[in-house]
Design a protein around this motif. Structure first.
Motif, PDB file in Angstrom:
ATOM      1  N   ALA A 109      -5.958  -4.968  -8.493  1.00 45.49           N
ATOM      2  CA  ALA A 109      -6.729  -4.482  -7.339  1.00 45.49           C
ATOM      3  C   ALA A 109      -5.932  -3.512  -6.481  1.00 45.49           C
ATOM      4  CB  ALA A 109      -7.210  -5.674  -6.505  1.00 45.49           C
ATOM      5  N   SER A 110      -5.324  -2.516  -7.116  1.00 46.09           N
ATOM      6  CA  SER A 110      -4.508  -1.539  -6.385  1.00 46.09           C
ATOM      7  C   SER A 110      -5.383  -0.599  -5.570  1.00 46.09           C
ATOM      8  CB  SER A 110      -3.659  -0.723  -7.362  1.00 46.09           C
ATOM      9  OG  SER A 110      -2.772  -1.548  -8.079  1.00 46.09           O
ATOM     10  N   SER A 111      -4.808  -0.082  -4.476  1.00 45.00           N
ATOM     11  CA  SER A 111      -5.525   0.878  -3.638  1.00 45.00           C
ATOM     12  C   SER A 111      -4.965   2.294  -3.797  1.00 45.00           C
ATOM     13  CB  SER A 111      -5.449   0.453  -2.168  1.00 45.00           C
ATOM     14  OG  SER A 111      -4.097   0.327  -1.745  1.00 45.00           O
ATOM     15  N   ASP A 112      -3.951   2.451  -4.655  1.00 44.68           N
ATOM     16  CA  ASP A 112      -3.395   3.784  -4.900  1.00 44.68           C
ATOM     17  C   ASP A 112      -3.847   4.279  -6.284  1.00 44.68           C
ATOM     18  OD1 ASP A 112      -1.931   2.259  -6.634  1.00 44.68           O
ATOM     19  OD2 ASP A 112       0.040   2.960  -5.965  1.00 44.68           O
ATOM     20  N   ASN A 113      -3.064   5.125  -6.921  1.00 43.67           N
ATOM     21  CA  ASN A 113      -3.451   5.706  -8.211  1.00 43.67           C
ATOM     22  C   ASN A 113      -2.958   4.904  -9.416  1.00 43.67           C
ATOM     23  OD1 ASN A 113      -4.838   7.920  -7.099  1.00 43.67           O
ATOM     24  ND2 ASN A 113      -2.917   9.067  -6.848  1.00 43.67           N
ATOM     25  N   LYS A 123       0.643  -3.787  -8.766  1.00 42.80           N
ATOM     26  CA  LYS A 123      -0.194  -3.662  -7.572  1.00 42.80           C
ATOM     27  C   LYS A 123       0.372  -2.529  -6.722  1.00 42.80           C
ATOM     28  CE  LYS A 123      -2.246  -6.416  -3.830  1.00 42.80           C
ATOM     29  NZ  LYS A 123      -3.601  -6.502  -4.402  1.00 42.80           N
ATOM     30  N   ASN A 124      -0.355  -1.423  -6.653  1.00 48.17           N
ATOM     31  CA  ASN A 124       0.080  -0.237  -5.905  1.00 48.17           C
ATOM     32  C   ASN A 124       1.462   0.247  -6.372  1.00 48.17           C
ATOM     33  OD1 ASN A 124      -2.289  -0.372  -4.340  1.00 48.17           O
ATOM     34  ND2 ASN A 124      -1.331  -1.764  -2.881  1.00 48.17           N
TER      35      ASN A 124
END
Length: 365
Positions: A79-83, A50-51
């Motif tokens: 559900a990561s918000s980075d790459n 995760k992220n």
């Protein structure tokens, strides 16, 4: 009054002796004999992230370059918000081994994400690590997986932390990790396995589904490793692996605050252990506290001080022997010299975390 404190101190010394010699000593005297069977079954290696884009960049090559005939790498993007997902896809395109990507879009919990990864894994034998970890050998899969057999469905491994020079915090973190490993390896050897670490852990898919996965503790945010092992591990189905080629290495926290947050999350799961495990762990911790408190009171009052000093010396002698030999087995020999200092520090840290968790529960993994 003082005589009762003296008697209590002697009792505490005896309790400590039992723990260190008869329980923790089971790991010290145990020889890591390589399994006789040659295990060549396919293995699924699962990593939930995760992220963790930067950690994945550094560590995935250590997983893909394993010397093992047939394995797949299952990368779970929680559900990561980075790459993170982008990095996973790049490795999938470039790697020479099979990589399967599980993309979780709706965030729930690590256990939900990990359960999906287990469901989609191709093989029966599962090996787990974390995105901030790397195997320290190309034979990591071989070493861990070779401990599977018709009885052993769970393999407990050692997850070390990277050594940082001239960092007291780093040594404290590694000592706590060493002591934890000594405990879960030792209890497993005497037939009372109670936990493992997700940084280096293996079990079978059929075992996972035989207990309905994480269902029993799904609402608890942590515990995808130790609570699952606490629920399923018994003497017959569990073994340990601590050969040097089986280690993983993680990046440790670099600030005291971040480490305390991490330990708050880890310690919060202990309340859900089986009653026997909670009793044994709490009893040992209580004996540590009472050793220092009662010993200090007796020395300040100079009550039978030659006897007290002798008992303290004997206690530290077997403390150094047991932890020292264990540290040598697990390649943590630089921690031996200051064992008493680390022990006192951990006692206060654990007490602080226990009180802190009573006031407010940690909410993130």
């Amino acid at each position: 009054m003082i005589i009762y404190i003296f008697i209590a101190f002697i009792v505490i010394i005896c309790i400590q002796f039992v723990y260190y010699i008869f329980i923790f000593g089971s790991f010290v005297w145990f020889k890591n004999i390589p399994p006789k069977n040659y295990f060549n079954q396919p293995v699924s290696v699962l990593i939930c992230a995760k992220n963790e884009a930067e950690n994945l960049k550094k560590n995935i090559p250590f997983f893909t370059n394993q010397n093992y005939p047939l394995f797949e790498l299952v990368l779970i993007n929680d559900a990561s918000s980075d790459n993170t997902l982008k990095i996973m896809r790049q490795f999938k395109e470039e790697a020479s081994v099979s990589i399967k990507i599980i993309n979780i879009i709706t965030p729930k919990s690590k256990k939900n994400a990990l359960a999906q990864g287990i469901k989609d894994a191709s093989y029966e034998h599962l090996l787990f690590s974390d995105s901030d970890c790397k195997p320290l050998s190309k034979n990591w899969i071989t070493e861990m997986a070779s401990n599977f057999n018709s009885q052993h469905k769970i393999v407990l491994g050692f997850g070390s932390y990277k050594k940082i020079k001239k960092s007291i915090l780093n040594k404290l973190i590694r000592f706590e990790t060493l002591l934890t490993a000594i405990q879960y390896f030792s209890y497993s050897k005497i037939g009372i396995p109670y936990m493992g670490v997700g940084r280096n852990l293996a079990y079978t898919k059929s075992l996972f589904y035989s207990v309905n996965g994480f269902a029993k503790h799904l609402k608890i945010k942590s515990g995808d490793d130790d609570l699952f092992i606490n629920q399923t591990a018994i003497k017959k189905n569990t073994t340990i692996c601590y050969s040097k080629d089986s280690y993983t290495e993680s990046s440790p926290k670099t600030t005291f605050k971040s480490w305390i947050q991490q330990k708050r999350r880890h310690i919060s799961t202990a309340a859900y252990y089986k009653p026997l495990h909670k009793f044994l762990l709490a009893f040992f911790y209580s004996s540590q506290i009472l050793f220092w408190i009662l010993g200090t009171i007796l020395l300040l009052n100079l009550y039978k001080w030659p006897i007290i000093i002798f008992l303290i010396f004997i206690r530290f002698l077997f403390l150094y022997v047991i932890i020292g030999f264990s540290a040598k087995k697990l390649n943590e020999t630089d921690l031996i010299l200051l064992i008493p200092f680390y022990e006192i520090f951990l006692i206060f840290v654990q007490m602080f975390i226990f009180i802190k968790n009573l006031i407010s529960k940690p909410t993130h993994w």
